[in-house]
Design an enzyme around this catalytic site. Structure first.
Site, PDB file in Angstrom:
ATOM      1  N   ASP A 265       0.895  -1.174  -0.034  1.00 36.99           N
ATOM      2  CA  ASP A 265      -0.097  -0.011  -0.150  1.00 36.99           C
ATOM      3  C   ASP A 265       0.793   1.380  -0.092  1.00 36.99           C
ATOM      4  O   ASP A 265       1.962   1.194   0.398  1.00 36.99           O
ATOM      5  CB  ASP A 265      -0.969   0.104   1.330  1.00 36.99           C
ATOM      6  CG  ASP A 265      -1.727  -1.081   1.091  1.00 36.99           C
ATOM      7  OD1 ASP A 265      -2.204  -1.641  -0.135  1.00 36.99           O
ATOM      8  OD2 ASP A 265      -2.164  -1.514   2.365  1.00 36.99           O
ATOM      9  N   GLU A 266       0.360   2.280  -0.613  1.00 36.24           N
ATOM     10  CA  GLU A 266       1.338   3.698  -0.664  1.00 36.24           C
ATOM     11  C   GLU A 266       1.716   3.926   0.654  1.00 36.24           C
ATOM     12  O   GLU A 266       2.763   4.607   0.821  1.00 36.24           O
ATOM     13  CB  GLU A 266       0.192   4.700  -1.161  1.00 36.24           C
ATOM     14  CG  GLU A 266       0.813   6.263  -1.445  1.00 36.24           C
ATOM     15  CD  GLU A 266       0.028   7.005  -2.173  1.00 36.24           C
ATOM     16  OE1 GLU A 266       0.319   8.163  -2.089  1.00 36.24           O
ATOM     17  OE2 GLU A 266      -1.108   6.770  -2.504  1.00 36.24           O
TER      18      GLU A 266
END
Length: 302
Positions: free
Chosen positions: A140-141
């Site tokens: 995930d970012e």
């Protein structure tokens, strides 16, 4: 077995362990490469034995020189764009790069050029290579840590298969809200999409199987440090699972975590990879992110 890269070929000097095997069995059984790729190499007579087009069913002999066209030029998985990321491990077949929190693993739009994949492709391009570099998994970012990339088509196929078979182990550190009472445990709740939110996931009986193992490492000032190991790789898996037991990841606003950090305090600390082309197991660790060290748990990483 001695191996070396020569231009677009990977050259293997056959030892007694591989003597008696055939090229056909190496490709289909040992490496389990896609049939389409194998067929293309056969039609192109791209595999050489002692410098000549090979008989794929002929048993190999000690000291034979087998050349496999792993490094044929191909379009990068993303547009090469600086800067180069921190590279934790690299060989002819794979790269493990360290992703900072706040950076995407790969572009979602054609004009995105500031992701980890872009940086890895740039790193490879500096060596003069034009290879189909691709990410094998993603983070995930907001998650920091180790991400695995394949440097050529066969490596991507082999590593993706190992990931699917749960033979690549991924270990994370997570800072969560509250005091986790259990020293260890396993969460096996299925995960599906949340119909009321485009990016969120939720526990759903109709969702995909998801398995997360956790171990409590430390407790400090109302937060717990957990070490988590994934058996499956569902979107937001650790975030959803830990929130479901009442301990959301600190900084994870999407799943109810306390707002003490811009990003969720989740770090992909270790990858253990049975190397598909070398008789070895590669273990790579990413340094613990400064946000985790500084905010709460510096003493546990010294």
């Amino acid at each position: 077995m001695h191996t070396i890269r020569q231009d677009q070929q990977w050259v293997m000097h056959i030892d007694t362990e591989w003597a008696g095997t055939t090229i056909e069995s190496i490709l289909a059984e040992k490496w389990q490469l896609p049939k389409k790729m194998v067929h293309r190499w056969r039609m192109d007579k791209a595999i050489l034995l002692n410098g000549q087009p090979a008989n794929w069913r002929q048993p190999l002999q000690p000291n034979d020189r087998l050349s496999v066209p792993f490094f044929q030029s191909g379009s990068f998985g993303g547009h090469p764009a600086p800067p180069s990321p921190s590279i934790l491990y690299e060989d002819d077949h794979l790269i493990v790069a360290d992703k900072p929190a706040g950076m995407k693993t790969h572009p979602n739009e054609p004009d995105e050029h500031h992701t980890l994949l872009n940086g890895v492709c740039y790193h490879v391009s500096l060596k003069g290579d034009v290879l189909p570099v691709r990410h094998v998994h993603r983070l995930d970012e907001g998650t920091s840590g180790a991400v695995l990339f394949a440097k050529h088509e066969a490596a991507y196929a082999a590593l993706s298969r190992l990931l699917e078979k749960k033979e690549i182990f991924r270990t994370y550190y997570a800072v969560v809200d509250g005091h986790v009472l259990k020293k260890s445990g396993t969460i096996t709740k299925p995960i599906g999409k949340d119909r009321h939110h485009p990016s969120r996931r939720r526990i759903s009986q109709n969702g995909q199987t998801a398995v997360t193992h956790f171990e409590r490492v430390a407790v400090q000032d109302g937060f717990s440090l957990l070490r988590c190991r994934l058996e499956t790789g569902r979107t937001h898996q650790i975030r959803v699972h830990l929130a479901s037991i009442g301990h959301p990841i600190s900084g994870d606003a999407l799943y109810g975590g306390s707002q003490i950090s811009k990003y969720p305090l989740l770090h992909a600390e270790k990858l253990t990879i049975p190397h598909p082309f070398v008789n070895d197991c590669v273990t790579v660790s990413a340094p613990i992110s400064e946000s985790i060290k500084k905010l709460f748990l510096l003493t546990f990483f010294e």
